[in-house]
Design an enzyme around this catalytic site. Structure first.
Site, mmCIF file in Angstrom:
data_model
loop_
_atom_site.group_PDB
_atom_site.id
_atom_site.type_symbol
_atom_site.label_atom_id
_atom_site.label_comp_id
_atom_site.label_asym_id
_atom_site.label_seq_id
_atom_site.Cartn_x
_atom_site.Cartn_y
_atom_site.Cartn_z
ATOM 1 C CE LYS A 26 0.839 1.302 4.452
ATOM 2 N NZ LYS A 26 1.610 2.508 4.821
ATOM 3 C CG ASP B 188 -1.023 0.084 8.328
ATOM 4 O OD1 ASP B 188 -1.707 0.988 8.844
ATOM 5 O OD2 ASP B 188 0.176 0.223 8.042
ATOM 6 N N GLY C 44 3.681 -1.333 4.198
ATOM 7 C CA GLY C 44 2.733 -2.228 4.860
ATOM 8 C C GLY C 44 2.920 -3.696 4.562
#
Length: 255
Positions: free
Chosen positions: A6, A137, A101
């Site tokens: 991400k 996340d 992430g």
């Protein structure tokens, strides 16, 4: 199963929760060209581990191990039977300590893989509730959204209909430690109310509009502390790159 990276288009810190964790407002977008891969493979006959991860990356005590232990509280017998015959193979391609992430995405993909393989029939909200116990996340990666406004500690996700330009990425060989960057932010001067007011404006704008109209330091509250801690990052700050997460990955619009 692919575990996609991400990017944070904006990241504003807006306060602390009761645990003293930072609260945030952010735009997450999924990077479909950057991903790790997870698959179940036949276990080697000489393996003695109850749960084995085979990887090109050091996996002791990582977030997937924690997810396995969390699932074991409810599905111990099913997991033991599965991993008596299978090992988890993890191929790492997402840069580590880079603000993309990777660990959270791997964890989300592991939860989805086990849910599917063992037919646990956990719905999305149940998976998100599990993920909150593991880290921030993860919920975004479970959602499957390509773009979303993310808030609180990462568990509140609102899908966003976005206009995302092509991005040109640079991955500096700098391992930015997330906790250290947040701690450096805390040592500086900040205004949570101002940050929140800015975030409410940013949430309504497309990724294209954000990158066209705002400076890198405005969009990401962690860029200045990152550059303070890691002096090699200062050149990217000065050259108008945008930072993802707490670094070190940076990007520009590919014109």
């Amino acid at each position: 199963m692919k575990a996609y990276a991400k990017a944070n288009i904006f990241l504003k810190l807006t306060g602390f929760d009761s645990r003293k964790y930072h609260l945030l407002e952010s735009r997450f977008i999924l990077l479909k060209d950057v991903f790790d891969e997870l698959e179940l493979v036949d276990k080697e006959s000489d393996s003695k581990k109850e749960f084995e991860i085979i990887s090109n990356f050091k996996c002791e005590n990582n977030i997937i191990q924690k997810a396995y232990l969390l699932l074991s509280r409810r599905y111990n017998n099913e997991l033991k039977e599965l991993f008596s015959k299978k090992s988890l193979k993890l191929t790492k391609n997402i840069p580590v300590c880079a603000g993309l992430g990777g660990g959270s995405s791997d964890c989300a993909s592991f939860l989805l893989l086990i849910n599917e393989t063992l037919n646990l029939k956990l719905n999305l909200q149940e998976l998100i509730n599990l993920s909150i116990q593991l880290g921030s996340d993860i919920a975004f990666f479970l959602s499957g959204f390509h773009s979303a406004n993310v808030s609180s500690c990462g568990e509140i996700i609102e899908e966003f209909e976005d206009d995302i330009p092509n991005l040109k990425w640079t991955f500096p060989q700098i391992s930015c430690q997330t906790k250290a960057v947040y701690d450096e932010f805390d040592r500086g001067i900040f205004d949570f109310q101002k940050n929140n007011n800015q975030a409410q404006i940013y949430k309504k704008l497309s990724t294209k509009e954000l990158l066209q109209n705002f400076k890198n330091k405005e969009l990401n509250d962690l860029f200045t502390p990152c550059a303070t801690l890691y002096p090699k990052m200062k050149s990217y700050l000065q050259e108008d790159f945008f930072l993802s997460g707490s670094g070190s990955s940076v990007f520009k619009v590919d014109r």
